[in-house]
Each structure stands twice: as structure tokens, then as C-alpha cells.
Scaffold this active site. Structure first.
Site, PDB file in Angstrom:
ATOM      1  CE1 TYR A 254      -4.407   1.421   0.352  1.00  0.00           C
ATOM      2  CE2 TYR A 254      -2.937   3.244   0.855  1.00  0.00           C
ATOM      3  CZ  TYR A 254      -4.174   2.781   0.491  1.00  0.00           C
ATOM      4  OH  TYR A 254      -5.181   3.674   0.243  1.00  0.00           O
TER       5      TYR A 254
ATOM      6  CB  THR B 141     -15.143  -0.131   2.041  1.00  0.00           C
ATOM      7  OG1 THR B 141     -13.924  -0.041   1.320  1.00  0.00           O
ATOM      8  CG2 THR B 141     -15.016   0.575   3.376  1.00  0.00           C
TER       9      THR B 141
ATOM     10  CG  LEU C 189     -12.970   0.199   8.761  1.00  0.00           C
ATOM     11  CD1 LEU C 189     -13.806   1.450   8.813  1.00  0.00           C
ATOM     12  CD2 LEU C 189     -13.655  -0.890   9.560  1.00  0.00           C
TER      13      LEU C 189
HETATM   14  P1  NAI Z   1     -16.447   2.795  -1.327  1.00  0.00           P
HETATM   15  O1  NAI Z   1     -16.222   1.947  -2.525  1.00  0.00           O
HETATM   16  O2  NAI Z   1     -17.214   2.226  -0.188  1.00  0.00           O
HETATM   17  O3  NAI Z   1     -17.179   4.164  -1.771  1.00  0.00           O
HETATM   18  C1  NAI Z   1     -16.798   4.837  -2.935  1.00  0.00           C
HETATM   19  C2  NAI Z   1     -17.836   5.873  -3.312  1.00  0.00           C
HETATM   20  O4  NAI Z   1     -17.402   6.538  -4.517  1.00  0.00           O
HETATM   21  C3  NAI Z   1     -19.219   5.305  -3.624  1.00  0.00           C
HETATM   22  O5  NAI Z   1     -20.196   6.182  -3.116  1.00  0.00           O
HETATM   23  C4  NAI Z   1     -19.280   5.318  -5.166  1.00  0.00           C
HETATM   24  O6  NAI Z   1     -20.590   5.411  -5.696  1.00  0.00           O
HETATM   25  C5  NAI Z   1     -18.486   6.582  -5.430  1.00  0.00           C
HETATM   26  N1  NAI Z   1     -17.946   6.655  -6.790  1.00  0.00           N
HETATM   27  C6  NAI Z   1     -17.031   5.865  -7.380  1.00  0.00           C
HETATM   28  N2  NAI Z   1     -16.809   6.272  -8.647  1.00  0.00           N
HETATM   29  C7  NAI Z   1     -17.594   7.360  -8.862  1.00  0.00           C
HETATM   30  C8  NAI Z   1     -17.819   8.228  -9.971  1.00  0.00           C
HETATM   31  N3  NAI Z   1     -17.174   8.079 -11.117  1.00  0.00           N
HETATM   32  N4  NAI Z   1     -18.725   9.208  -9.835  1.00  0.00           N
HETATM   33  C9  NAI Z   1     -19.418   9.384  -8.672  1.00  0.00           C
HETATM   34  N5  NAI Z   1     -19.220   8.599  -7.583  1.00  0.00           N
HETATM   35  C10 NAI Z   1     -18.337   7.597  -7.682  1.00  0.00           C
HETATM   36  O7  NAI Z   1     -14.996   3.294  -0.869  1.00  0.00           O
HETATM   37  P2  NAI Z   1     -14.344   3.692   0.528  1.00  0.00           P
HETATM   38  O8  NAI Z   1     -13.544   2.549   1.015  1.00  0.00           O
HETATM   39  O9  NAI Z   1     -15.330   4.327   1.421  1.00  0.00           O
HETATM   40  O10 NAI Z   1     -13.271   4.772   0.055  1.00  0.00           O
HETATM   41  C11 NAI Z   1     -13.482   6.166   0.144  1.00  0.00           C
HETATM   42  C12 NAI Z   1     -12.137   6.826   0.400  1.00  0.00           C
HETATM   43  O11 NAI Z   1     -11.624   6.387   1.673  1.00  0.00           O
HETATM   44  C13 NAI Z   1     -11.060   6.465  -0.649  1.00  0.00           C
HETATM   45  O12 NAI Z   1     -10.270   7.584  -0.906  1.00  0.00           O
HETATM   46  C14 NAI Z   1     -10.228   5.413   0.093  1.00  0.00           C
HETATM   47  O13 NAI Z   1      -8.903   5.324  -0.378  1.00  0.00           O
HETATM   48  C15 NAI Z   1     -10.280   5.967   1.513  1.00  0.00           C
HETATM   49  N6  NAI Z   1      -9.909   5.019   2.571  1.00  0.00           N
HETATM   50  C16 NAI Z   1     -10.459   3.769   2.641  1.00  0.00           C
HETATM   51  C17 NAI Z   1     -10.049   2.886   3.636  1.00  0.00           C
HETATM   52  C18 NAI Z   1     -10.612   1.500   3.755  1.00  0.00           C
HETATM   53  O14 NAI Z   1     -10.064   0.690   4.506  1.00  0.00           O
HETATM   54  N7  NAI Z   1     -11.712   1.199   3.094  1.00  0.00           N
HETATM   55  C19 NAI Z   1      -9.053   3.269   4.650  1.00  0.00           C
HETATM   56  C20 NAI Z   1      -8.601   4.635   4.516  1.00  0.00           C
HETATM   57  C21 NAI Z   1      -9.006   5.461   3.493  1.00  0.00           C
END
Ligand code: NAI
Length: 397
Positions: free
Chosen positions: A237, A277, A275
């Protein structure tokens, strides 16, 4: 129709709308337990609002003491002859429904956040719903592709190490297996493209667009989510393609700070905990770490889901400037990175094999979280009851 989970590897091909509603209600309940702090945002735009951290941000701010009015942008699909639609589609519907019942104003914009059309719809909605300005923009998009605005071609991200190959394991929820994987190092092009997709460029361009259209209130803040993680995960990562993209995101914060200086605004990065997701289960090599981390953090009473993380962000860390790290980042991974947690995680990881991972680590917990993202696995939902498809068709986000 009776709806069952249909899982292919780490992808859910079905969802259960009634279970999605249960997931939303659970998060709303937790947000309602928070205490008010000063300077809470009132009008919030959330990019990536339908699942994971973006959804939890929306629920924390709408139903927690901030009582915010929110506009949620997401890319989700509704029911069609191909299937029931995505969990995020129903999450949008049930969040909006609950918000209206609670007397809040909220809108869903389902479309591609990279398109001019979606930007225009957001601008129009800010004018009609939020009195013309937002005071917080949450950037929580997670995607594998982004169109190049100049050529219309796509940049595609690659989740790979940099420099040398890495051996690890990837989870398969369909077969309940941990499979050995060798991840080859990324090419120069793959590195650059991943930074284009998951770095800060689009965050900056959204803020420029909103600023140029006079849609940002005095003192407006914006936050994007990042991950750093412990040494054990760095090869895949932090020091890999995704980590480089996140470093770019961190640097972009300073460009956005400069952009917002005229309105006394501020850009932040919140470094979250690892987490389960929809996006994170795609990261090969990370899942064994998640399995061990869940086990250890639960045993220590430190485990959090997306909503607990976002509640802690907005109702605890948000205004405490003194609480940031040397780089000025808000650290929600503080409990994850505690030395006692990491020592125990490392001990478990050293013992973990494809034969014993279901016993020594928290496979059941990780699988339950994965199922619940898609509305399955809730004890208060009767999955033997048929779902009324005709009624679901009438629901719109
Ligand atoms: P997720 O997959 O649960 O949510 C992603 C969101 O982006 C959804 O609402 C989806 O509809 C939207 N999306 C994707 N492509 C799109 C587009 N072209 N137009 C409009 N909406 C779009 O992802 P998650 O895990 O909540 O990630 C969100 C952020 O948090 C990311 O930057 C990720 O790197 C960060 N993050 C995640 C962690 C994890 O463990 N899941 C840990 C730390 C940070």
C-alpha cells in the site's frame, strides 16, 4: 422474490434492499448518540456518498448533532433486467427517506463525478438547496478509472507494488479461501495512471470548479480520506501505487489551502483505519492484515466501523488543530497503529496460513462486514421473506 447473496470472489452481484435499510438505521442510531461541538458544517457536499466512508460522513453529519443539509454524489445502478441494482442505490434512497422524516434537507445526484454534467447538477442543487454555498466538501470517491478530460480516454489504476514483486494472499469470499498471489511491480505508466485516478487532481479540480462558481461559503472546509497503515502493509500500500497516489492527495491539500485562503477556508486529510468496504476488499495482500486487525482490535474493544470513524472525525477531532500529526494530518488510524495492537497483529500474521485463517483470525467478522455492505447478514432482517420488487421499482434516490 427471495434475495440471496451472489458473491463472485470479492464482488457482490446482488444486494438486499431491506438489509441496506437496516444498515442505514444502525448507522443513524450511532450518529444520534454523539454530542454537539462548536463550528459544525451546515451545508455539505459529499462526493462518493453512497457507501463506505462517504456514506458514514453523510449519516454522521445529517443525523448527528450537526443536523446538516447534504448533497450526495455517487455512481450507482438501480433495478434493471440485469438485476436488483447496487447496494449504494438503496443506501441513497433510505438515507434520503430517513433525512426527510427527520426534517433535514438532502439530495442525491447519481452520476459520474468526473463529468461536466454532474458538476452542473451539483452547482444547481447547491443554489436551490443550500442558499448558494456549501461550507464543507467531503471527497470520498474510490474508483478504478477516471476519464482524461482532454482526450476522453480512461486512466486506469493498478494496485501494485513499486520496484519489486510482492508475495501475499488475497481473499475469496465466494469459496472462503485465502489464495496465494504474486503481485508484479507496476510499470511507470501504471504508477502515473494510478496517481491520476486516486491522487489529488480531481479533488483540486472540484474545488476550483466550486470556487469559480462562487459556491463556497466563507470559512469553507474540505476533507479527503487517506490510508497509511503499518510497516507490514507498506510494500502493497504505502510504498506501492496506491500509496503514491495518496502522497499526491496529501500534497494537493496545500494547493487547495492556497485556493481557499481568500475565504479563510481549509483543506484536510483524514487518515482512516483499514476497514472492509466495497473498495478495500479489492486490494490484494491487504485482506490477511484486515483479518488479523479485526481480531485484535475487537479483543481490545477498539474496533470501529465507518460510522464510528466518521463520528470520531466530526464530533471529536474536527476542530482540534493541536491534535494533528507533524504533517498536519488528522489521524483516525491512531488506535490501529497503537504498538500493542500492531505487535499482536504481527504475531497473528506470522502464524496465518490458508489452512488456519478462519480459526486464528476474524474471518467471520470480515465476511459479515462484507455481506452487510450489501444488505445481507443482519439478524433483524428476515431473509426468508420475499422482497416486493414492484414496490422497490417505485423508489427513486
Ligand atoms: P467505497 O467503494 O465504499 O465508496 C466509494 C464511493 O465513490 C461510492 O459512493 C461510489 O458510488 C463513489 N464513486 C465511485 N466512482 C464514482 C464516480 N465516477 N462518480 C461518482 N461517484 C463515484 O470506498 P471507501 O472505502 O469508502 O473509500 C473512500 C475513500 O476512503 C477512498 O479515498 C479510500 O482510499 C479511503 N480510505 C479507505 C479505507 C478503507 O479501509 N476502506 C481506509 C482509509 C481510506
Amino acid at each position: 422474490m427471495i434475495l440471496q447473496p451472489q458473491i463472485q470472489g470479492v464482488i457482490a452481484r446482488s444486494c438486499h434492499p431491506i438489509g441496506c435499510k437496516a444498515a442505514i438505521e444502525k448507522q443513524i442510531y450511532l450518529a444520534q448518540q454523539q454530542a454537539r461541538t462548536s463550528d459544525m458544517p451546515r451545508n455539505v457536499l459529499i462526493l462518493g456518498a453512497s457507501s463506505g466512508f462517504g456514506l458514514a460522513s453523510r449519516i454522521a453529519l445529517t443525523f448527528g448533532p450537526a443536523n446538516a443539509s447534504t448533497i450526495g454524489v455517487s455512481f450507482e445502478r438501480g433495478m434493471s433486467d440485469k438485476g436488483i441494482g447496487s447496494a449504494g442505490w438503496y443506501n441513497n434512497i433510505f438515507v434520503k427517506d430517513a433525512a426527510i422524516k427527520a426534517g433535514r434537507t438532502t439530495s442525491n445526484i447519481v452520476g459520474d463525478a468526473f463529468s461536466d454534467q454532474t458538476r452542473q447538477m451539483v452547482a444547481d442543487t447547491i443554489r436551490t438547496q443550500c442558499g448558494g454555498k456549501v461550507d464543507l466538501v467531503v471527497y470520498s470517491l474510490a474508483t478504478g478509472i477516471r476519464p482524461n478530460p482532454e482526450t476522453g480516454e480512461f486512466w486506469r489504476s493498478s494496485i501494485k507494488p513499486i520496484g519489486e514483486a510482492v508475495e501475499g494472499y488475497a481473499i475469496d469470499f465466494e469459496k472462503n479461501r485465502l489464495n496465494s498471489v504474486t503481485l508484479s511491480p507496476a510499470s511507470e505508466q501504471e504508477i502515473n495512471d494510478t496517481v491520476k485516478v486516486m491522487g489529488g487532481e480531481d479533488w483540486l479540480s472540484w474545488m476550483q470548479f466550486l470556487g469559480q462558481n462562487d459556491l463556497l461559503a466563507e470559512g469553507c472546509r474540505t476533507v479527503a480520506y487517506s490510508y497509511i497503515g503499518p510497516e507490514h502493509t507498506h510494500a502493497i500500500y504505502h510504498k506501492g501505487t496506491l500509496g503514491l497516489a495518496k502522497t499526491h492527495l496529501h500534497q494537493t491539500r496545500h494547493d487547495i489551502d492556497a485556493l481557499l485562503s481568500g475565504i479563510n477556508g481549509q483543506a484536510d486529510i483524514a487518515v482512516c483505519k483499514a476497514l472492509v468496504t466495497k473498495a478495500s476488499v479489492f486490494i490484494p495482500g491487504l485482506t490477511p492484515y484486515l483479518l488479523a486487525l479485526y481480531r485484535v482490535m475487537k479483543a481490545k474493544g477498539l474496533q470501529e466501523g465507518c460510522i464510528e470513524q466518521m463520528d470520531r472525525l466530526f464530533y471529536n477531532k474536527w476542530n482540534r488543530q493541536q491534535d494533528r500529526d507533524d504533517e498536519g494530518l488528522i489521524r483516525l488510524d491512531d488506535w490501529e497503529l497503537q504498538p500493542d495492537v500492531q505487535d499482536e497483529v504481527n504475531t497473528l500474521l506470522a502464524q496465518m496460513t490458508p489452512e488456519n485463517f478462519t480459526q486464528i483470525a476474524d474471518y467471520e467478522g470480515v465476511l459479515t462486514d462484507f455481506l452487510q455492505l450489501n444488505g445481507f447478514g443482519f439478524s433483524n432482517v428476515d431473509y426468508d421473506q420475499p422482497v416486493d420488487i414492484e414496490q422497490l421499482k417505485t423508489l427513486v434516490p
